[in-house]
Design an enzyme around this catalytic site. Structure first.
Site, mmCIF file in Angstrom:
data_model
loop_
_atom_site.group_PDB
_atom_site.id
_atom_site.type_symbol
_atom_site.label_atom_id
_atom_site.label_comp_id
_atom_site.label_asym_id
_atom_site.label_seq_id
_atom_site.Cartn_x
_atom_site.Cartn_y
_atom_site.Cartn_z
ATOM 1 N N GLU A 157 -5.460 -8.378 0.546
ATOM 2 C CA GLU A 157 -6.072 -8.096 2.018
ATOM 3 C C GLU A 157 -7.610 -7.756 1.703
ATOM 4 O O GLU A 157 -7.822 -7.099 0.789
ATOM 5 C CB GLU A 157 -5.531 -7.035 2.419
ATOM 6 N N GLU A 179 0.768 -1.243 0.230
ATOM 7 C CA GLU A 179 -0.049 0.072 0.039
ATOM 8 C C GLU A 179 0.636 1.541 -0.156
ATOM 9 O O GLU A 179 0.630 2.112 0.997
ATOM 10 C CB GLU A 179 -0.854 0.162 1.107
HETATM 11 O O1 IFM Z 1 -4.138 -3.116 9.221
HETATM 12 C C1 IFM Z 1 -4.145 -2.441 7.937
HETATM 13 C C2 IFM Z 1 -3.013 -3.104 6.872
HETATM 14 O O2 IFM Z 1 -1.978 -2.888 7.516
HETATM 15 C C3 IFM Z 1 -3.055 -2.449 5.721
HETATM 16 N N1 IFM Z 1 -4.288 -2.514 5.114
HETATM 17 C C4 IFM Z 1 -5.398 -2.253 5.727
HETATM 18 C C5 IFM Z 1 -5.343 -2.915 7.228
HETATM 19 C C6 IFM Z 1 -6.703 -2.424 7.965
HETATM 20 O O3 IFM Z 1 -6.602 -0.966 8.263
#
Ligand code: IFM
Length: 447
Positions: free
Chosen positions: A352, A163
Protein backbone atom coordinates in the site's frame (compact mmCIF):
# COMPACT_ATOMS: atom_id res chain seq x y z
CA UNK A 1 17.97 1.80 -13.52
CA UNK A 2 14.33 0.91 -14.04
CA UNK A 3 11.89 -1.51 -12.46
CA UNK A 4 12.44 -5.22 -13.09
CA UNK A 5 10.73 -6.72 -16.14
CA UNK A 6 8.44 -8.86 -13.97
CA UNK A 7 7.50 -5.98 -11.66
CA UNK A 8 3.75 -5.93 -10.86
CA UNK A 9 1.71 -2.73 -10.94
CA UNK A 10 -1.48 -2.84 -8.96
CA UNK A 11 -3.88 -1.10 -6.65
CA UNK A 12 -5.50 -2.18 -3.41
CA UNK A 13 -8.69 -1.96 -1.37
CA UNK A 14 -10.28 -3.74 1.59
CA UNK A 15 -13.62 -5.43 2.12
CA UNK A 16 -15.21 -3.21 4.78
CA UNK A 17 -13.92 -0.06 3.11
CA UNK A 18 -15.56 -0.63 -0.28
CA UNK A 19 -18.00 -3.53 -0.35
CA UNK A 20 -21.09 -2.29 1.49
CA UNK A 21 -23.77 -5.00 1.52
CA UNK A 22 -23.25 -5.22 5.26
CA UNK A 23 -26.26 -7.51 5.70
CA UNK A 24 -26.50 -8.86 2.16
CA UNK A 25 -27.08 -12.54 1.39
CA UNK A 26 -26.43 -13.97 4.84
CA UNK A 27 -23.33 -12.00 5.82
CA UNK A 28 -22.58 -11.93 9.56
CA UNK A 29 -21.61 -8.86 11.54
CA UNK A 30 -18.03 -7.73 11.90
CA UNK A 31 -16.61 -5.61 14.71
CA UNK A 32 -16.59 -2.71 12.25
CA UNK A 33 -20.33 -3.04 11.51
CA UNK A 34 -21.03 -2.78 15.21
CA UNK A 35 -18.47 -0.06 15.96
CA UNK A 36 -19.56 2.19 13.09
CA UNK A 37 -23.16 2.04 14.32
CA UNK A 38 -22.18 3.28 17.77
CA UNK A 39 -22.71 7.03 18.21
CA UNK A 40 -19.67 9.32 17.98
CA UNK A 41 -17.21 6.73 16.70
CA UNK A 42 -16.90 7.82 13.05
CA UNK A 43 -16.54 11.24 11.44
CA UNK A 44 -19.92 12.58 10.34
CA UNK A 45 -21.68 9.39 11.47
CA UNK A 46 -20.51 7.65 8.26
CA UNK A 47 -20.56 3.84 8.08
CA UNK A 48 -19.46 1.13 5.67
CA UNK A 49 -23.06 -0.11 5.28
CA UNK A 50 -23.04 0.88 1.61
CA UNK A 51 -19.52 2.30 1.16
CA UNK A 52 -18.82 2.05 -2.61
CA UNK A 53 -21.37 -0.75 -3.02
CA UNK A 54 -18.60 -2.75 -4.64
CA UNK A 55 -20.42 -5.92 -3.56
CA UNK A 56 -23.04 -5.18 -6.21
CA UNK A 57 -20.86 -3.25 -8.67
CA UNK A 58 -17.69 -5.33 -8.75
CA UNK A 59 -18.02 -6.05 -12.47
CA UNK A 60 -18.05 -2.37 -13.37
CA UNK A 61 -15.18 -1.77 -10.97
CA UNK A 62 -13.05 -4.48 -12.54
CA UNK A 63 -13.78 -2.94 -15.95
CA UNK A 64 -12.39 0.36 -14.63
CA UNK A 65 -9.31 -1.43 -13.29
CA UNK A 66 -8.81 -2.88 -16.74
CA UNK A 67 -9.15 0.56 -18.29
CA UNK A 68 -6.33 1.75 -16.01
CA UNK A 69 -4.25 -1.21 -17.13
CA UNK A 70 -3.82 -2.70 -13.65
CA UNK A 71 -1.81 -5.91 -13.63
CA UNK A 72 -2.87 -6.85 -10.10
CA UNK A 73 -5.63 -6.02 -7.66
CA UNK A 74 -5.06 -6.52 -3.95
CA UNK A 75 -8.39 -7.07 -2.21
CA UNK A 76 -9.38 -8.49 1.15
CA UNK A 77 -12.04 -11.05 1.99
CA UNK A 78 -14.60 -10.42 4.69
CA UNK A 79 -14.37 -13.29 7.17
CA UNK A 80 -17.99 -12.83 8.42
CA UNK A 81 -19.31 -12.72 4.84
CA UNK A 82 -17.95 -16.24 4.41
CA UNK A 83 -18.42 -17.55 7.97
CA UNK A 84 -21.16 -15.42 9.58
CA UNK A 85 -20.27 -16.75 13.06
CA UNK A 86 -16.54 -16.83 12.33
CA UNK A 87 -16.50 -20.63 12.65
CA UNK A 88 -18.93 -23.36 11.64
CA UNK A 89 -21.45 -22.95 8.83
CA UNK A 90 -20.27 -21.42 5.56
CA UNK A 91 -22.38 -18.78 3.84
CA UNK A 92 -22.20 -19.99 0.22
CA UNK A 93 -23.29 -16.63 -1.20
CA UNK A 94 -20.39 -14.93 0.56
CA UNK A 95 -17.83 -17.34 -0.83
CA UNK A 96 -19.43 -17.08 -4.27
CA UNK A 97 -18.95 -13.34 -4.30
CA UNK A 98 -15.17 -13.75 -4.10
CA UNK A 99 -15.27 -16.63 -6.54
CA UNK A 100 -16.95 -14.41 -9.14
CA UNK A 101 -14.66 -11.49 -8.33
CA UNK A 102 -11.59 -13.65 -8.97
CA UNK A 103 -13.01 -14.95 -12.26
CA UNK A 104 -13.85 -11.43 -13.36
CA UNK A 105 -10.35 -10.21 -12.52
CA UNK A 106 -8.68 -13.04 -14.39
CA UNK A 107 -10.91 -12.48 -17.41
CA UNK A 108 -9.65 -8.89 -17.36
CA UNK A 109 -6.02 -10.13 -17.12
CA UNK A 110 -5.66 -8.78 -13.58
CA UNK A 111 -3.88 -10.98 -11.03
CA UNK A 112 -5.76 -11.32 -7.73
CA UNK A 113 -3.65 -10.64 -4.61
CA UNK A 114 -5.81 -11.78 -1.72
CA UNK A 115 -5.57 -10.53 1.86
CA UNK A 116 -7.41 -12.80 4.26
CA UNK A 117 -8.01 -10.27 6.99
CA UNK A 118 -8.22 -6.49 6.79
CA UNK A 119 -9.69 -5.77 10.24
CA UNK A 120 -13.33 -6.95 9.89
CA UNK A 121 -13.23 -9.60 12.61
CA UNK A 122 -16.50 -11.54 12.97
CA UNK A 123 -18.37 -9.97 15.86
CA UNK A 124 -19.32 -13.45 17.10
CA UNK A 125 -15.63 -14.20 17.61
CA UNK A 126 -15.04 -10.90 19.36
CA UNK A 127 -17.68 -12.06 21.86
CA UNK A 128 -15.61 -15.24 22.34
CA UNK A 129 -12.55 -13.18 23.25
CA UNK A 130 -11.33 -12.28 19.76
CA UNK A 131 -7.57 -11.72 19.72
CA UNK A 132 -7.38 -12.45 23.47
CA UNK A 133 -8.35 -16.06 22.82
CA UNK A 134 -5.46 -18.28 21.70
CA UNK A 135 -7.98 -20.35 19.73
CA UNK A 136 -8.20 -17.53 17.21
CA UNK A 137 -5.19 -19.02 15.42
CA UNK A 138 -7.15 -22.21 14.74
CA UNK A 139 -10.39 -20.37 13.89
CA UNK A 140 -8.46 -18.35 11.33
CA UNK A 141 -6.62 -21.37 9.95
CA UNK A 142 -9.98 -23.09 9.34
CA UNK A 143 -11.34 -20.00 7.59
CA UNK A 144 -8.12 -19.80 5.54
CA UNK A 145 -8.46 -23.41 4.45
CA UNK A 146 -12.04 -22.82 3.29
CA UNK A 147 -10.97 -19.81 1.22
CA UNK A 148 -7.87 -21.38 -0.28
CA UNK A 149 -9.70 -24.62 -1.15
CA UNK A 150 -12.24 -22.52 -3.06
CA UNK A 151 -9.97 -19.95 -4.73
CA UNK A 152 -6.50 -21.47 -4.62
CA UNK A 153 -6.75 -22.89 -8.14
CA UNK A 154 -6.79 -19.27 -9.38
CA UNK A 155 -5.34 -17.06 -6.62
CA UNK A 156 -1.56 -17.37 -6.50
CA UNK A 157 -0.66 -14.54 -4.10
CA UNK A 158 -1.80 -14.48 -0.48
CA UNK A 159 -1.34 -12.17 2.47
CA UNK A 160 -2.79 -13.34 5.79
CA UNK A 161 -3.15 -10.20 7.96
CA UNK A 162 -3.19 -6.55 6.99
CA UNK A 163 -1.28 -4.22 9.33
CA UNK A 164 -1.47 -6.14 12.62
CA UNK A 165 0.12 -3.18 14.38
CA UNK A 166 -2.79 -0.94 13.41
CA UNK A 167 -5.73 -3.14 14.27
CA UNK A 168 -4.14 -4.10 17.59
CA UNK A 169 -2.76 -0.74 18.71
CA UNK A 170 -5.49 1.58 17.40
CA UNK A 171 -8.41 -0.83 17.71
CA UNK A 172 -7.61 -2.50 21.02
CA UNK A 173 -5.25 -0.20 22.88
CA UNK A 174 -6.28 3.31 21.86
CA UNK A 175 -9.92 2.46 21.11
CA UNK A 176 -10.19 4.77 18.08
CA UNK A 177 -10.92 1.85 15.74
CA UNK A 178 -13.16 -1.19 16.12
CA UNK A 179 -13.82 -2.76 18.50
CA UNK A 180 -13.04 0.42 20.47
CA UNK A 181 -11.27 -1.29 23.37
CA UNK A 182 -8.48 -0.01 25.59
CA UNK A 183 -6.95 -3.17 26.97
CA UNK A 184 -4.21 -3.21 29.59
CA UNK A 185 -0.61 -4.13 28.77
CA UNK A 186 -0.99 -7.61 30.20
CA UNK A 187 -3.90 -8.40 27.86
CA UNK A 188 -2.13 -6.71 25.00
CA UNK A 189 0.87 -9.03 25.01
CA UNK A 190 -1.50 -12.00 24.78
CA UNK A 191 -3.29 -10.43 21.83
CA UNK A 192 -0.06 -9.65 20.04
CA UNK A 193 1.24 -13.18 20.48
CA UNK A 194 -2.09 -14.71 19.40
CA UNK A 195 -1.97 -12.54 16.30
CA UNK A 196 1.50 -13.86 15.41
CA UNK A 197 0.35 -17.44 15.95
CA UNK A 198 -2.60 -16.68 13.68
CA UNK A 199 -0.24 -15.41 11.01
CA UNK A 200 1.96 -18.51 11.27
CA UNK A 201 -0.88 -21.02 11.19
CA UNK A 202 -2.51 -19.17 8.30
CA UNK A 203 0.67 -19.43 6.23
CA UNK A 204 0.78 -23.16 6.96
CA UNK A 205 -2.91 -23.50 6.03
CA UNK A 206 -2.43 -21.62 2.74
CA UNK A 207 0.44 -23.85 1.70
CA UNK A 208 -1.42 -27.01 2.76
CA UNK A 209 -4.64 -26.10 0.91
CA UNK A 210 -3.16 -24.53 -2.23
CA UNK A 211 -3.52 -26.97 -5.13
CA UNK A 212 -0.42 -25.59 -6.84
CA UNK A 213 2.50 -23.29 -6.22
CA UNK A 214 1.58 -19.98 -4.62
CA UNK A 215 3.35 -17.04 -3.02
CA UNK A 216 2.69 -15.87 0.50
CA UNK A 217 3.81 -12.60 2.04
CA UNK A 218 3.07 -9.97 4.62
CA UNK A 219 1.21 -6.66 4.54
CA UNK A 220 2.86 -5.10 7.57
CA UNK A 221 2.98 -1.52 8.73
CA UNK A 222 4.52 0.46 11.58
CA UNK A 223 7.49 2.76 12.06
CA UNK A 224 9.51 3.67 8.99
CA UNK A 225 12.66 5.75 9.02
CA UNK A 226 15.25 7.17 6.67
CA UNK A 227 18.69 8.64 7.33
CA UNK A 228 18.98 12.42 7.67
CA UNK A 229 22.14 12.27 5.52
CA UNK A 230 23.81 9.48 3.61
CA UNK A 231 26.61 9.18 6.18
CA UNK A 232 27.19 5.64 7.46
CA UNK A 233 26.42 6.80 10.99
CA UNK A 234 23.02 8.23 10.04
CA UNK A 235 22.13 5.19 7.94
CA UNK A 236 22.87 2.90 10.89
CA UNK A 237 20.95 5.18 13.26
CA UNK A 238 17.87 5.10 10.98
CA UNK A 239 18.11 1.32 10.71
CA UNK A 240 18.37 0.93 14.48
CA UNK A 241 15.40 3.23 15.10
CA UNK A 242 13.17 1.26 12.74
CA UNK A 243 13.72 -1.95 14.73
CA UNK A 244 14.08 -0.47 18.22
CA UNK A 245 12.22 -2.22 21.06
CA UNK A 246 11.44 1.15 22.65
CA UNK A 247 8.81 2.23 20.15
CA UNK A 248 5.47 0.39 20.22
CA UNK A 249 5.21 0.82 16.42
CA UNK A 250 8.69 -0.50 15.62
CA UNK A 251 9.46 -3.38 13.32
CA UNK A 252 11.28 -5.09 16.18
CA UNK A 253 7.80 -5.80 17.52
CA UNK A 254 5.73 -6.14 14.35
CA UNK A 255 8.04 -7.71 11.75
CA UNK A 256 10.98 -9.41 13.52
CA UNK A 257 8.83 -12.04 15.28
CA UNK A 258 7.36 -13.37 12.02
CA UNK A 259 10.56 -12.97 10.05
CA UNK A 260 13.26 -13.89 12.57
CA UNK A 261 11.24 -15.92 15.07
CA UNK A 262 12.10 -13.72 18.03
CA UNK A 263 10.64 -10.93 20.14
CA UNK A 264 12.81 -8.15 21.54
CA UNK A 265 14.05 -8.97 25.08
CA UNK A 266 13.07 -5.62 26.51
CA UNK A 267 9.30 -5.55 27.04
CA UNK A 268 9.25 -2.32 29.07
CA UNK A 269 6.93 -0.61 26.59
CA UNK A 270 4.34 -3.32 27.40
CA UNK A 271 4.63 -2.71 31.12
CA UNK A 272 7.43 -5.28 31.37
CA UNK A 273 5.01 -8.19 30.94
CA UNK A 274 6.53 -11.32 29.40
CA UNK A 275 5.19 -12.46 26.03
CA UNK A 276 3.23 -15.70 26.70
CA UNK A 277 5.31 -17.91 24.39
CA UNK A 278 4.72 -21.66 24.69
CA UNK A 279 7.08 -24.36 23.44
CA UNK A 280 7.02 -24.54 19.64
CA UNK A 281 5.23 -21.20 19.15
CA UNK A 282 8.12 -19.33 17.57
CA UNK A 283 8.60 -22.10 15.00
CA UNK A 284 4.92 -21.75 14.04
CA UNK A 285 5.21 -17.97 13.85
CA UNK A 286 8.37 -17.93 11.75
CA UNK A 287 7.08 -19.39 8.50
CA UNK A 288 9.12 -19.05 5.32
CA UNK A 289 7.58 -16.30 3.18
CA UNK A 290 8.04 -15.54 -0.50
CA UNK A 291 8.03 -11.75 -0.29
CA UNK A 292 8.06 -9.08 2.36
CA UNK A 293 5.10 -6.76 1.76
CA UNK A 294 4.63 -3.56 3.67
CA UNK A 295 2.26 -0.61 3.64
CA UNK A 296 3.97 2.75 3.85
CA UNK A 297 2.86 6.35 3.64
CA UNK A 298 5.32 8.40 5.68
CA UNK A 299 8.37 8.20 7.85
CA UNK A 300 10.78 10.15 10.00
CA UNK A 301 14.33 11.31 9.38
CA UNK A 302 16.85 9.94 11.85
CA UNK A 303 20.44 10.90 12.54
CA UNK A 304 23.15 9.59 14.83
CA UNK A 305 22.93 11.68 17.98
CA UNK A 306 25.95 12.86 19.93
CA UNK A 307 25.43 10.13 22.54
CA UNK A 308 25.55 7.57 19.72
CA UNK A 309 21.82 6.91 19.93
CA UNK A 310 19.40 7.45 17.03
CA UNK A 311 17.76 10.86 17.11
CA UNK A 312 14.49 11.54 15.29
CA UNK A 313 14.55 14.92 13.61
CA UNK A 314 11.52 17.17 14.04
CA UNK A 315 9.48 17.88 10.94
CA UNK A 316 10.56 21.07 9.21
CA UNK A 317 8.12 23.92 9.71
CA UNK A 318 5.87 24.31 6.70
CA UNK A 319 6.85 21.03 5.04
CA UNK A 320 4.33 19.30 2.80
CA UNK A 321 1.46 17.38 4.41
CA UNK A 322 -1.32 15.32 2.89
CA UNK A 323 -4.94 15.77 3.96
CA UNK A 324 -4.41 13.22 6.75
CA UNK A 325 -1.58 15.52 7.94
CA UNK A 326 1.00 12.88 7.08
CA UNK A 327 4.32 14.34 5.88
CA UNK A 328 5.38 13.79 2.29
CA UNK A 329 8.54 11.70 2.67
CA UNK A 330 9.36 9.79 -0.54
CA UNK A 331 12.55 8.51 1.13
CA UNK A 332 10.45 5.77 2.75
CA UNK A 333 10.31 3.94 -0.58
CA UNK A 334 14.08 3.97 -0.81
CA UNK A 335 15.46 3.25 2.68
CA UNK A 336 12.98 0.91 4.40
CA UNK A 337 13.07 -1.52 1.43
CA UNK A 338 16.86 -1.59 1.88
CA UNK A 339 16.64 -2.06 5.65
CA UNK A 340 14.08 -4.87 5.27
CA UNK A 341 16.02 -6.61 2.53
CA UNK A 342 19.28 -6.46 4.48
CA UNK A 343 17.53 -7.95 7.52
CA UNK A 344 15.07 -10.46 6.02
CA UNK A 345 16.59 -11.24 2.59
CA UNK A 346 13.20 -11.32 0.83
CA UNK A 347 12.02 -9.47 -2.28
CA UNK A 348 9.97 -6.39 -1.42
CA UNK A 349 6.36 -5.57 -2.26
CA UNK A 350 4.89 -2.17 -1.48
CA UNK A 351 1.46 -3.49 -0.56
CA UNK A 352 0.00 0.00 0.00
CA UNK A 353 1.10 3.55 -0.71
CA UNK A 354 -0.80 6.69 -1.65
CA UNK A 355 -2.37 9.78 -0.12
CA UNK A 356 -5.62 11.46 0.74
CA UNK A 357 -6.60 14.69 -1.00
CA UNK A 358 -9.79 16.76 -1.06
CA UNK A 359 -10.70 15.67 -4.61
CA UNK A 360 -13.95 16.67 -6.29
CA UNK A 361 -15.50 16.54 -9.76
CA UNK A 362 -14.61 19.80 -11.52
CA UNK A 363 -16.87 21.86 -13.79
CA UNK A 364 -15.41 20.03 -16.77
CA UNK A 365 -16.61 16.71 -15.30
CA UNK A 366 -13.07 15.53 -14.56
CA UNK A 367 -11.19 15.04 -11.30
CA UNK A 368 -7.92 16.96 -11.30
CA UNK A 369 -5.51 15.66 -8.68
CA UNK A 370 -2.03 16.92 -9.60
CA UNK A 371 -0.97 16.45 -5.98
CA UNK A 372 -1.45 12.68 -6.27
CA UNK A 373 0.54 12.52 -9.51
CA UNK A 374 3.36 14.48 -7.91
CA UNK A 375 3.29 12.46 -4.68
CA UNK A 376 3.25 9.03 -6.31
CA UNK A 377 5.82 10.14 -8.88
CA UNK A 378 8.20 11.18 -6.12
CA UNK A 379 7.66 7.98 -4.13
CA UNK A 380 8.14 5.76 -7.18
CA UNK A 381 11.37 7.54 -8.10
CA UNK A 382 12.61 6.79 -4.59
CA UNK A 383 11.52 3.16 -5.00
CA UNK A 384 13.70 2.99 -8.11
CA UNK A 385 16.64 4.02 -5.96
CA UNK A 386 16.04 0.94 -3.84
CA UNK A 387 16.21 -1.16 -7.02
CA UNK A 388 19.42 0.61 -7.99
CA UNK A 389 20.85 -0.28 -4.57
CA UNK A 390 20.26 -3.96 -5.36
CA UNK A 391 16.95 -4.63 -3.62
CA UNK A 392 14.76 -7.10 -5.57
CA UNK A 393 11.33 -5.53 -6.02
CA UNK A 394 8.11 -7.51 -6.56
CA UNK A 395 5.71 -4.66 -7.23
CA UNK A 396 3.70 -1.66 -6.12
CA UNK A 397 0.06 -1.54 -5.00
CA UNK A 398 -1.41 1.92 -4.98
CA UNK A 399 -3.78 2.67 -2.10
CA UNK A 400 -6.43 2.85 -3.15
CA UNK A 401 -8.15 1.79 -6.32
CA UNK A 402 -11.13 3.96 -5.39
CA UNK A 403 -12.19 6.45 -2.71
CA UNK A 404 -13.57 4.57 0.27
CA UNK A 405 -14.50 4.44 3.95
CA UNK A 406 -11.39 5.60 5.81
CA UNK A 407 -12.21 3.99 9.17
CA UNK A 408 -12.76 6.51 12.00
CA UNK A 409 -12.37 9.30 9.42
CA UNK A 410 -15.39 8.06 7.48
CA UNK A 411 -15.68 9.38 3.93
CA UNK A 412 -13.63 12.50 4.68
CA UNK A 413 -10.46 11.17 3.07
CA UNK A 414 -10.22 10.34 -0.60
CA UNK A 415 -7.31 8.00 -1.39
CA UNK A 416 -8.58 6.63 -4.71
CA UNK A 417 -7.41 6.64 -8.30
CA UNK A 418 -11.15 6.57 -8.96
CA UNK A 419 -13.46 9.19 -7.48
CA UNK A 420 -16.68 7.90 -5.92
CA UNK A 421 -19.72 10.13 -5.49
CA UNK A 422 -21.25 8.66 -2.34
CA UNK A 423 -24.72 10.02 -3.15
CA UNK A 424 -25.01 8.51 -6.64
CA UNK A 425 -22.14 5.97 -6.40
CA UNK A 426 -20.94 7.23 -9.78
CA UNK A 427 -17.28 6.49 -10.47
CA UNK A 428 -14.96 8.94 -12.26
CA UNK A 429 -11.36 8.17 -13.15
CA UNK A 430 -9.13 10.88 -11.70
CA UNK A 431 -6.30 12.44 -13.70
CA UNK A 432 -3.94 10.31 -11.62
CA UNK A 433 -5.60 7.14 -12.92
CA UNK A 434 -4.73 8.11 -16.49
CA UNK A 435 -1.22 9.06 -15.38
CA UNK A 436 -0.82 5.73 -13.56
CA UNK A 437 -1.92 3.98 -16.74
CA UNK A 438 1.07 5.51 -18.54
CA UNK A 439 3.39 4.57 -15.67
CA UNK A 440 2.19 0.98 -15.92
CA UNK A 441 2.45 0.89 -19.71
CA UNK A 442 6.06 2.08 -19.58
CA UNK A 443 6.95 -0.05 -16.51
CA UNK A 444 7.91 3.17 -14.78
CA UNK A 445 10.33 4.28 -17.49
CA UNK A 446 8.47 7.60 -17.81
CA UNK A 447 9.19 8.56 -14.20
O1 IFM B 1 -7.21 2.99 4.51
C1 IFM B 1 -6.09 2.50 5.16
C2 IFM B 1 -5.97 1.00 4.95
O2 IFM B 1 -7.10 0.33 5.36
C3 IFM B 1 -4.80 0.46 5.75
N1 IFM B 1 -3.60 1.20 5.45
C4 IFM B 1 -3.65 2.64 5.49
C5 IFM B 1 -4.83 3.14 4.66
C6 IFM B 1 -4.89 4.68 4.72
O3 IFM B 1 -5.04 5.11 6.03
Amino acid sequence: MSFPADFVWGAAAASYQIEGGWQADGKGLSVWDVFAHRPDTIYNGDTGDVACDHYHRYQDDVALMQEIGLQAYRFSLSWPRILPEGTGAINPAGLDFYDKLVDTLLAAHIQPYATLFHWDLPYALYLRGGWKNRDIADWFADYTTIVVEKLGDRVKHWMPLNEPVVFLLIGHREGRHAPGDKVCDQDFVYMMHNMFLTHGKAVQAIRAASPGACKVGSANAGAHTFPATESEADIEAARQAMFSPHNPWSQGWWSDPMMLGQYPDDTSIWGGYAIPVQAGDMEIIRQPLDFFGFNVYQGVAVRAGENGLPEVLPRLTGSALTLTQWPVTPEVLHWPPRFYYDRYHLPILISENGLSLPDWVALDGKVHDPGRIDFVGRYLRAYKQAAAAGVPLVGYMHWSIMDNFEWAEGMKHRFGLIHVDYQTLKRTLKDSAYWYKDVIASNGANL
